[in-house]
Motif scaffolding. Structure first.
Motif, PDB file in Angstrom:
ATOM      1  N   ARG A 194      -1.926   8.620  -4.090  1.00 39.72           N
ATOM      2  CA  ARG A 194      -3.016   7.726  -3.704  1.00 39.72           C
ATOM      3  C   ARG A 194      -4.046   7.629  -4.835  1.00 39.72           C
ATOM      4  N   GLU A 214      -2.737   5.580  -7.605  1.00 36.59           N
ATOM      5  CA  GLU A 214      -2.724   4.162  -7.264  1.00 36.59           C
ATOM      6  C   GLU A 214      -4.131   3.587  -7.458  1.00 36.59           C
ATOM      7  N   ARG A 247       2.048   0.770  -5.404  1.00 36.20           N
ATOM      8  CA  ARG A 247       2.693   1.018  -4.125  1.00 36.20           C
ATOM      9  C   ARG A 247       3.543  -0.194  -3.764  1.00 36.20           C
ATOM     10  N   ASP A 303       6.105  -1.895  -0.637  1.00 34.12           N
ATOM     11  CA  ASP A 303       6.514  -1.783   0.750  1.00 34.12           C
ATOM     12  C   ASP A 303       7.759  -2.619   0.934  1.00 34.12           C
ATOM     13  N   SER A 335      -2.545 -12.163  -6.439  1.00 34.55           N
ATOM     14  CA  SER A 335      -1.289 -11.440  -6.571  1.00 34.55           C
ATOM     15  C   SER A 335      -0.298 -12.031  -5.584  1.00 34.55           C
TER      16      SER A 335
END
Lengths: 154, 154
Positions: free
Chosen positions: B60, B63, B70, B72, B124
């Motif tokens: 974390r 990041e 990260r 997903d 993004s």
DNA sequence: ATAGGTGCAAAGCATTTGCCGCGGT
DNA sequence: ACCGCGGCAAATGCTTTGCACCTAT
């Protein structure tokens, strides 16, 4: 009055209970991408005797039947929308969390080509844009937006 | 020998403890998109006295520092990869779960345009393709693939 | 020395599930 | 009547956190 989604449930041979009817109605009337908590809130407003477990079970069932589609916009909770309003993707406003849908025809071919170059047949894709609203938004595209519930996790 | 990511940590003024050094090394050597559990496994192999809580905290932290990204890919667990090997997206083989990276320059402009039409500046995006391997894959594109860990959830 | 890192176990969150009474078909 | 459904609370899986100790700087 039987909601659009109730109809689909019946056509798929699902047992229509009181709570399912209510949830089907809530889903039919939803114009956004509610999460389970939100569906539970809206359903409870119509009929107090619905538990959140039932919402989870129903939403999963409907997804398996292809009646609902699960979306993951980050934030750790699944969000749902009825299937069948065509291929579209989502743009999320990073400041307000609002979601705007848009059509994807233009670049779908391009994605297919990319997959082919890598040696694959494209089966599906997931595209999400994250953006910040500009001063003077020009609207030449039908697009509905909504507010994203505050994320709890992370 | 100081790993690439350890260097980045130092440059960012992070306190370098033993466990962080190990995790930094594991990350530096990773060629895939490991989840926390996997990072914990690899780190433990190098040094027994690392707890999974520390892996979570470190990942974390990195990041937040922009050292890690990260991802997903669904399945309820976050996956990580070092920042800065350029813009790329992922294609997931629906049968084997293998992840292939590809460059996205070609259509990045198009995404930007879509955002603009909707009144947004693109910040993004997230693009994932799901495909099935064809008989004769032609490889004219650098691409590394890996195996996706079995998903626990859903 | 001291601000911050770590391990451990407990807490949090979203989601699923076992049990058992209830309700569609 | 029968099988599936719903409520409740406990369980699960990933991730975070409180606390007391430990360690880079």
């Amino acid at each position: 009055m039987e909601s659009r989604i109730e109809r689909l449930c019946i056509d798929n041979g699902l047992k229509m209970t009181g709570q399912r009817r209510v949830i089907a109605r809530v889903l039919s009337e939803a114009e956004d991408h509610p999460d389970v908590e939100e569906l539970y809130r809206r359903s409870s407003a119509l009929d107090k005797r619905i538990s959140i477990a039932t919402v989870y079970r129903t939403v999963r069932l409907l997804e398996e039947q292809g009646i609902l589609e699960r979306r993951d916009f980050g934030g750790g909770r699944a969000r749902y929308e009825p299937s069948g309003h065509g291929h579209h993707d989502h743009l999320i406003d990073v400041e307000t969390g609002k979601v705007t849908e848009f059509e994807d025809d233009a670049y779908h071919d391009m994605l297919q080509q990319i997959a082919h170059r890598l040696g694959f047949d494209l089966i599906s894709h997931r595209l999400e844009l994250f953006g910040r609203r500009r001063n003077k938004p020009q609207s030449d595209q039908r697009a509905a937006s909504e507010t994203l519930p505050e994320r709890t996790k992370r």
